[in-house]
Design an enzyme around this catalytic site. Structure first.
Site, PDB file in Angstrom:
ATOM      1  N   GLU A  39      -5.999 -10.897  -1.132  1.00 19.44           N
ATOM      2  CA  GLU A  39      -6.787 -10.749   0.110  1.00 19.44           C
ATOM      3  C   GLU A  39      -8.285 -10.751  -0.203  1.00 19.44           C
ATOM      4  O   GLU A  39      -9.047  -9.927   0.297  1.00 19.44           O
ATOM      5  CB  GLU A  39      -6.410  -9.435   0.824  1.00 19.44           C
ATOM      6  N   GLU A  84       0.796  -1.240   0.000  1.00 20.48           N
ATOM      7  CA  GLU A  84       0.000   0.000   0.000  1.00 20.48           C
ATOM      8  C   GLU A  84       0.824   1.283   0.000  1.00 20.48           C
ATOM      9  O   GLU A  84       0.618   2.173   0.827  1.00 20.48           O
ATOM     10  CB  GLU A  84      -0.962   0.000   1.196  1.00 20.48           C
TER      11      GLU A  84
HETATM   12  C1  GLA Z   1      -4.943  -4.671   4.550  1.00 17.22           C
HETATM   13  C2  GLA Z   1      -3.612  -5.347   4.796  1.00 17.22           C
HETATM   14  C3  GLA Z   1      -3.798  -6.688   5.439  1.00 17.22           C
HETATM   15  C4  GLA Z   1      -4.784  -6.661   6.554  1.00 17.22           C
HETATM   16  C5  GLA Z   1      -6.071  -6.096   6.052  1.00 17.22           C
HETATM   17  C6  GLA Z   1      -7.107  -6.185   7.111  1.00 17.22           C
HETATM   18  O1  GLA Z   1      -5.565  -5.134   3.432  1.00 17.22           O
HETATM   19  O2  GLA Z   1      -2.870  -5.542   3.636  1.00 17.22           O
HETATM   20  O3  GLA Z   1      -2.568  -7.132   5.917  1.00 17.22           O
HETATM   21  O4  GLA Z   1      -4.311  -5.908   7.628  1.00 17.22           O
HETATM   22  O5  GLA Z   1      -5.841  -4.788   5.630  1.00 17.22           O
HETATM   23  O6  GLA Z   1      -7.223  -7.507   7.566  1.00 17.22           O
END
Ligand code: GLA
Length: 463
Positions: free
Chosen positions: A372, A261
């Site tokens: 994710e 990020e």
């Molecule tokens: C972001 C991060 C993850 C996690 C999520 C919430 O996407 O990349 O590591 O912390 O937030 O679970």
């Protein structure tokens, strides 16, 4: 005249006869089905079977842990099935279950069948059940890892969590326990205990370990936030951390998210993090270079390095900036792949938006990690229970993204990781930013470890 009267009489008799036959049909009691012994019993489920009942349109299946059916499993509470069998999944190994069925027409429901008792097998062998995600994926011409976000506390042998993980998933990412604020307690001081447990679990069970994440602005340890040295000394601390962690896990962790990020949500600028402030705009490339150097020095020449970010499919300014960074990293020959987080909703992003985003990575020859994935169904907080309409919409959306991913060229596939197992444990329920506390159902299993329609959607996406 006489024959005309006779014809009329015959017609009337026929008519009355037809009516009374219809009446008889409607009043006929629907036969009770006979449930049969189960087939394909494994440590996660079994196939429930029963006999055909004439006139029936479907059957209602109950599965329970008690013989008197006082507690019926939520996914199998009068589950409507049109076949004469149903593969029951998401169960716990070595556990006693019972099932029964009723037959159904448009107008009637029969009595309950006999009750069948079944005990799932222990959790040693991994059954080749085609309804298990990784089993189906591994049969594809070009398979990929099916990943799951985990916490170390969930890896206890023989628990439902562990059994499902080993049956259905081929990769793990630590949800937060392999981040900098968890591992680094002071300059050059590390707490490896929890992260080591995760990595050892993956290695022992032949499950790929994806390292997540070396550098993330939301996981900076307090000592580094407070660091009073110069900017160059700050950069040296980051280099030391990356080097030590990559070295510690060399050969045990197959891939790392090096930076997570780094791009802002507004206007596609670099995110204004402590790393940008202290190390300047080249910090992303530096981190990748340090990770690569450490791996090679430790004898690991196949470590895969990823950049990971979110919301690039819908935020085009952000997408452009991420791809500019990727281009830079590509030119420096320090990157292997890109992680698209995909914290999606049942409405967004669209298929076309996802495809455009992923295809840009294909064009760059990068490996792609849907890193994710979860799919919210209540982002507007407009429902208080999981409705059937949202269930089906979510299923369709899971199917869609799996289909898109599976259609990628073989060389670009790496892993598709689901961000948590059970709905009730998802970060979405706890996120103050998303702001619908406790009220969403974003994953593949419900709070009882029973598979949801989203899981079926995943499987269908592979067809
Ligand atoms: C972001 C991060 C993850 C996690 C999520 C919430 O996407 O990349 O590591 O912390 O937030 O679970």
């Amino acid at each position: 005249m006489k024959s005309k009267f006779l014809l009329m009489l015959i017609s009337v008799v026929f008519f009355l006869n037809a009516c009374s036959k219809d009446d008889n049909d409607a009043a006929e009691i629907l036969e009770t089905p006979v449930a049969n012994a189960p087939k394909d019993v494994n440590d996660n489920g079994f196939k429930a079977k029963w006999n055909y009942v004439s006139h029936s349109k479907s059957y209602l299946l109950d599965v329970s842990t008690s013989e008197d059916f006082t507690t019926i499993l939520p996914n199998y509470n009068s589950k409507e099935v049109t076949d004469l069998n149903e593969v029951v999944t998401g169960l716990t190994g070595g556990t006693q279950y019972y099932y029964r069925v009723r037959a159904k027409t448009e107008a009637q429901i029969s009595d309950y069948s006999n009750v069948i008792s079944v005990v799932t097998t222990g959790s040693n062998g991994i059954p080749e059940d085609p309804t298990f995600l990784k089993v189906k994926v591994n049969k594809l011409a070009n398979p990929f890892f099916v990943g799951m976000a985990i916490k170390a506390s969930q890896l206890t042998n023989g628990t439902p969590y562990d059994v499902i993980l080993r049956n259905e998933f081929s990769s793990i990412s630590a949800e937060y326990e392999m981040k900098m604020d968890q591992i680094s307690t002071a300059s050059g001081v590390y707490n490896w205990t929890v992260a080591d447990k995760i990595v050892a679990y993956g290695n022992a069970n032949n499950i790929n370990v994806h390292g997540h994440a070396l550098v993330w602005h939301n996981a900076v340890p307090q000592w580094l936030k407070d660091f009073s040295g110069t900017d160059a000394e700050f950069a040296a601390e980051v280099k030391k951390y990356i080097t030590d962690v990559v070295t510690h896990y060399a050969g045990k962790v197959k891939s790392w998210d090096v930076v997570n990020e780094a791009v802002d949500d507004n206007g596609g600028a670099m995110r204004n993090t402590i790393f940008l402030q202290r190390m300047g705009p080249n910090y992303v490339k530096d981190c990748f270079q340090w990770a690569r150097n450490a791996a090679i020095a430790a004898g690991d020449t196949s470590l895969l390095l990823f950049y990971n970010d979110y919301a690039t499919s819908t935020n085009i300014a952000k997408q452009d900036k991420v791809f500019a960074i990727l281009e830079d990293l590509k030119t420096a020959k320090v990157i292997d792949g890109v992680g698209f987080q995909m914290h999606n909703t049942y409405l967004s992003p669209t298929k076309a938006q996802i495809e455009t985003d992923l295809n840009r990575a294909v064009a760059k020859g990068l490996k792609i990690h849907v890193s994710e994935l979860d799919i919210q169904v209540n982002q507007f907080n407009d429902i208080s229970s999981f409705t059937n309409e949202r269930r089906l919409a979510q299923k369709a959306k899971y199917k869609e993204i799996v289909k898109i991913y599976n259609a990628l060229p073989a060389a670009n596939k790496y892993a598709l990781t689901i961000w948590g197992m059970k709905d009730n444990e998802s970060w979405i329920l706890y996120s103050t930013e998303l702001n619908h506390p406790g009220n969403d159902w974003p994953l593949l299993y419900d709070s009882n470890f029973a598979v949801k329609s989203s899981h079926t959607g995943f499987l269908e996406g592979l067809d």
